[in-house]
Design an enzyme around this catalytic site. Structure first.
Site, PDB file in Angstrom:
ATOM      1  N   ASP A 114       4.925  -2.192 -14.042  1.00 44.67           N
ATOM      2  CA  ASP A 114       3.525  -1.947 -14.430  1.00 44.67           C
ATOM      3  C   ASP A 114       2.910  -3.212 -15.039  1.00 44.67           C
ATOM      4  OD1 ASP A 114       3.690   0.616 -13.568  1.00 44.67           O
ATOM      5  OD2 ASP A 114       3.598   1.563 -15.543  1.00 44.67           O
TER       6      ASP A 114
ATOM      7  N   GLU B 221       1.002  -1.052  -5.152  1.00 44.73           N
ATOM      8  CA  GLU B 221       1.074  -2.485  -5.479  1.00 44.73           C
ATOM      9  C   GLU B 221       0.220  -3.291  -4.512  1.00 44.73           C
ATOM     10  OE1 GLU B 221       2.616  -1.824  -2.420  1.00 44.73           O
ATOM     11  OE2 GLU B 221       3.918  -3.586  -2.653  1.00 44.73           O
TER      12      GLU B 221
HETATM   13  P1  GH3 Z   1       6.957  -5.485   0.897  1.00 40.25           P
HETATM   14  O1  GH3 Z   1       7.281  -6.890   0.557  1.00 40.25           O
HETATM   15  O2  GH3 Z   1       7.219  -5.203   2.332  1.00 40.25           O
HETATM   16  O3  GH3 Z   1       5.560  -5.106   0.502  1.00 40.25           O
HETATM   17  O4  GH3 Z   1       7.960  -4.570   0.090  1.00 40.25           O
HETATM   18  P2  GH3 Z   1       7.682  -3.653  -1.142  1.00 40.25           P
HETATM   19  O5  GH3 Z   1       8.976  -3.308  -1.768  1.00 40.25           O
HETATM   20  O6  GH3 Z   1       6.700  -4.328  -2.049  1.00 40.25           O
HETATM   21  O7  GH3 Z   1       6.951  -2.425  -0.485  1.00 40.25           O
HETATM   22  P3  GH3 Z   1       7.244  -0.887  -0.569  1.00 40.25           P
HETATM   23  O8  GH3 Z   1       6.031  -0.242   0.003  1.00 40.25           O
HETATM   24  O9  GH3 Z   1       8.572  -0.560   0.046  1.00 40.25           O
HETATM   25  O10 GH3 Z   1       7.348  -0.573  -2.098  1.00 40.25           O
HETATM   26  C1  GH3 Z   1       6.246  -0.613  -2.960  1.00 40.25           C
HETATM   27  C2  GH3 Z   1       6.737  -0.326  -4.339  1.00 40.25           C
HETATM   28  O11 GH3 Z   1       5.673  -0.418  -5.277  1.00 40.25           O
HETATM   29  C3  GH3 Z   1       7.344   1.053  -4.471  1.00 40.25           C
HETATM   30  C4  GH3 Z   1       6.615   1.663  -5.628  1.00 40.25           C
HETATM   31  O12 GH3 Z   1       7.478   2.302  -6.520  1.00 40.25           O
HETATM   32  C5  GH3 Z   1       5.972   0.485  -6.316  1.00 40.25           C
HETATM   33  N1  GH3 Z   1       4.757   0.863  -7.030  1.00 40.25           N
HETATM   34  C6  GH3 Z   1       3.637   1.399  -6.503  1.00 40.25           C
HETATM   35  N2  GH3 Z   1       2.744   1.656  -7.492  1.00 40.25           N
HETATM   36  C7  GH3 Z   1       3.324   1.279  -8.653  1.00 40.25           C
HETATM   37  C8  GH3 Z   1       2.908   1.307 -10.015  1.00 40.25           C
HETATM   38  O13 GH3 Z   1       1.806   1.731 -10.372  1.00 40.25           O
HETATM   39  N3  GH3 Z   1       3.759   0.819 -10.945  1.00 40.25           N
HETATM   40  C9  GH3 Z   1       4.997   0.334 -10.592  1.00 40.25           C
HETATM   41  N4  GH3 Z   1       5.769  -0.131 -11.549  1.00 40.25           N
HETATM   42  N5  GH3 Z   1       5.403   0.323  -9.318  1.00 40.25           N
HETATM   43  C10 GH3 Z   1       4.597   0.775  -8.350  1.00 40.25           C
HETATM   44 MG    MG Z   2       4.726  -4.692  -1.334  1.00 36.72          MG
END
Ligand code: GH3
Ligand code: MG
Length: 327
Positions: free
Chosen positions: A193, A220
């Site tokens: 976060d 993200e």
């Molecule tokens: P890539 O390089 O292909 O984008 O891989 P990635 O791991 O970034 O992409 P993926 O879509 O597999 O994972 C995104 C991650 O972002 C998983 C999710 O838990 C995390 N995420 C999404 N929203 C939040 C948030 O508000 N806070 C946190 N800490 N993590 C988040």
């Molecule tokens: Mg990503």
């Protein structure tokens, strides 16, 4: 139009009689920043320039009646929330009903009674303050403090329409944090976060033009709407954003791309009749969505930026890719 929290309230008094303006101004002088207009045309110009929080409006004026002024303001989506209180010597039911039906929030009879004017103005200013707070809450992302998805959707649609009218280019950047799942897995969700907050601030620091909007698109992923911006300039901005995040040197021990947090970006443009000759960058020209195709066109613009982002990921991440034609 919504004012910044803690800024003094702005009240516009409109009356063709300077005596009434002086009297009303004196009654509410301690309520904030009070300014005046003596005609309907002047009032409309002031609403646009100074964006008041409340308007006291005379019903009878020579050039344009208060009713016409009220109707014009309520038709404009940007200013329609402005609370308008009529102040009139015409206290008949018909005038009062007409004012309220046109969207006025209240009707005060002349000669104005100071306690009544103060009480009503106070009530409507408080309501306006709360409405502004709700608008802010509804448009800001709770984690990062930048615009949220809702705000992004609204802005993109407005800018799309403006682009089609003005035939200026509109660019969209989609920005995604690389290997962020691994970041969470390695450092924990709370650190994740904090990382998103830091990245959002760095990206926001790259935007300087008032019309540009940075939003959290989801998870993200971030998005930047860049009105009246060429694809060349969007590409430069995207690269500046990539470098700004790299310059944070946020450790990412679990990343496959490098030992630090990085972002990938896809850029696309809508360019109607303003394609740059000789540009190296592919330009997408969509159908003018003054027709019903608005949503289809926006979806295609997003899909084009997304395709760029996908290619940036596939090519090894930590880079900017300009979208190929989405048409
Ligand atoms: P890539 O390089 O292909 O984008 O891989 P990635 O791991 O970034 O992409 P993926 O879509 O597999 O994972 C995104 C991650 O972002 C998983 C999710 O838990 C995390 N995420 C999404 N929203 C939040 C948030 O508000 N806070 C946190 N800490 N993590 C988040
Ligand atoms: Mg990503």
């Amino acid at each position: 139009m919504h004012k910044k929290p803690d800024a003094p309230a702005r009240v516009l008094i409109v009356d063709d009689d300077p005596g009434t303006i002086r009297l009303l101004g004196k009654i509410i002088e301690d309520f904030g920043d009070i300014f005046f207009a003596t005609s309907g045309a002047e009032a409309l110009a002031m609403v646009r320039e100074r964006q008041p929080d409340l308007m006291l409006l005379d019903a009878e004026m020579p050039d344009m009646t208060g009713f016409e002024v009220c109707e014009t303001i309520k038709r404009d989506p940007i200013f329609a929330d402005l609370p308008i209180l009529f102040v009139s010597a015409h206290t008949d039911m018909e005038s009062e009903t007409k004012a309220l039906e046109l969207g006025a929030v209240d009707f005060i009879s002349k000669p104005p009674s100071p306690p009544v004017v103060r009480a009503r103005v106070r009530t409507h200013l408080n309501l306006k303050l709360r409405t502004d707070q709700l608008h802010r809450l509804a448009s800001v992302d709770g984690l990062t403090g930048i615009a949220n998805r809702r705000s992004f959707d609204t802005t993109l649609e407005e800018e799309w329409r403006r682009t089609c009218r003005a035939k200026t280019p509109l660019c969209l950047l989609l920005i995604d944090v690389d290997h962020f799942k691994r970041y969470n897995d390695h450092y924990g969700h709370q650190a994740g976060d904090q990382c998103l907050r830091t990245i959002a601030a760095a990206l926001a620091g790259c935007l300087h033009r008032p019309g540009d909007l940075l939003a959290r698109y989801g998870g993200e992923e971030f998005a930047a709407v860049l009105p009246a911006c060429s694809l060349d300039d969007a590409a430069k901005l995207a690269e500046k954003m990539r470098q700004a995040v790299a310059a944070l040197h946020l450790p990412h021990a679990a990343s496959e791309t490098g030992a630090e947090v990085s972002i990938s970006l896809g850029a696309a443009t809508l360019s109607l009749g303003c394609q740059t000759k000789g540009s190296d960058y592919p330009t997408w020209s969509g159908a003018c969505p003054d027709s019903q195709d608005c949503h289809g066109g926006i979806a295609a613009l997003i899909a084009a930026a997304d395709a760029g982002l996908y290619r940036a990921k596939a090519a090894g991440r930590n880079r900017v890719v300009l979208a190929a034609s989405a048409a």
